[in-house]
Design a protein around this motif. Structure first.
Motif, short mmCIF file in Angstrom:
data_model
loop_
_atom_site.label_atom_id
_atom_site.label_comp_id
_atom_site.label_asym_id
_atom_site.label_seq_id
_atom_site.Cartn_x
_atom_site.Cartn_y
_atom_site.Cartn_z
N ASP A 16 43.74 21.90 -28.06
CA ASP A 16 42.91 23.00 -27.55
C ASP A 16 43.07 24.28 -28.37
O ASP A 16 42.25 25.19 -28.26
CB ASP A 16 43.33 23.39 -26.12
N GLU A 19 40.29 26.06 -30.44
CA GLU A 19 39.22 26.58 -29.58
C GLU A 19 39.70 27.79 -28.79
O GLU A 19 38.95 28.74 -28.57
CB GLU A 19 38.72 25.47 -28.65
N LEU A 62 38.01 25.46 -18.32
CA LEU A 62 36.99 24.62 -18.92
C LEU A 62 35.76 24.55 -18.04
O LEU A 62 35.86 24.54 -16.82
CB LEU A 62 37.53 23.20 -19.11
N GLY A 65 33.06 20.72 -20.27
CA GLY A 65 33.83 20.09 -21.33
C GLY A 65 34.28 21.03 -22.44
O GLY A 65 34.87 20.58 -23.41
N ARG A 66 34.00 22.33 -22.31
CA ARG A 66 34.44 23.26 -23.37
C ARG A 66 35.30 24.35 -22.77
O ARG A 66 35.20 24.68 -21.59
CB ARG A 66 33.25 23.84 -24.11
N ILE A 67 36.14 24.92 -23.60
CA ILE A 67 37.02 26.00 -23.17
C ILE A 67 36.21 27.28 -23.10
O ILE A 67 35.57 27.68 -24.07
CB ILE A 67 38.22 26.14 -24.13
N VAL A 68 36.23 27.91 -21.92
CA VAL A 68 35.48 29.14 -21.70
C VAL A 68 36.39 30.34 -21.45
O VAL A 68 35.91 31.48 -21.43
CB VAL A 68 34.47 28.98 -20.54
N HIS A 86 35.16 33.77 -22.89
CA HIS A 86 34.14 33.78 -23.94
C HIS A 86 32.98 34.66 -23.49
O HIS A 86 32.56 34.61 -22.32
CB HIS A 86 33.64 32.36 -24.22
#
Length: 164
Positions: A16, A19, A62, A65-68, A86
Motif C-alpha cells: 500500500d 499509494e 479504502l 478498492g483504492r486507498i482514499v 485524497h
C-alpha cells in the motif's frame, strides 16, 4: 465513494505504501497553507519507511478498492502525526472515520499540529471535538502552525494529561 457509506479501514500493508505516499502528497499539496517546501511524493515515500521503523501505526481508508485516506499515529508520543484524504474523496466522511479510528487507538487522548492557514482542517478538528491548545512554528518548514488536542475518554489518569 457514496457519502452515506463509510470506507473500509485497515492497517497499511507493504504493497500500500506507494499509494499512501500519493494520497499524502496530493492532499498536502492542495491544503490551505501548504508550504512551497513540501517534500516530493518520492521523499514522502522514503519518510513512510523511516517513520514505520520508528514506531508509526499506519492505517488506510479504502473505497472501491483504492486507498482514499491515510492515518499515521505515534502512540508513544500520543500524537496524531498525519491524517490525509485524497482531494477527490474529501467531504465524504473519510476524515471523520479516520479521526474516529485515532480516538479509538489512542483513547487517553492525543495532540496534532496543522498549518495555521489550513482553515478547512482546523474547522474539521474543532467540529469533531478537538481543542486548539496553542500556536507555534513548524520545526522543519518554519511556517505558523496550530496545535490541537483531544483529551480522550474520562478514565484513570487520562483526564490529567497535560497538552504541550
Amino acid at each position: 465513494m457514496d457519502g452515506c457509506q463509510d470506507p473500509q479501514l485497515r492497517p497499511a500493508q507493504a504493497d500500500d505504501l506507494d499509494e499512501v505516499a500519493t494520497v499524502w502528497f496530493e492532499s498536502a499539496s492542495r491544503m490551505e497553507g501548504a508550504s512551497a517546501m513540501l517534500p516530493s511524493r518520492e521523499e514522502l515515500r522514503v519518510r513512510i519507511d523511516r517513520e514505520l521503523a520508528a514506531g508509526w501505526l499506519l492505517y488506510v481508508a479504502l473505497s472501491g478498492g483504492r486507498i482514499v485516506g491515510m492515518l499515521a499515529l505515534k502512540p508513544a508520543d500520543a500524537k496524531l502525526d498525519q491524517l490525509f484524504v485524497h482531494p477527490a474523496d474529501q467531504g465524504r466522511g473519510v476524515g471523520r472515520v479516520l479521526l474516529g479510528l485515532a480516538k479509538s487507538a489512542l483513547p487517553g487522548g492525543f495532540s496534532l499540529r496543522t498549518p495555521q492557514a489550513n482553515r478547512r482542517g482546523r474547522r474539521f478538528y474543532e467540529r469533531h471535538g478537538l481543542d486548539c491548545i496553542g500556536e507555534g512554528v513548524h520545526p522543519g518548514m518554519g511556517t505558523p502552525v496550530c496545535f490541537y488536542g483531544w483529551r480522550g475518554l474520562p478514565a484513570g489518569d487520562h483526564g490529567n494529561r497535560i497538552w504541550q
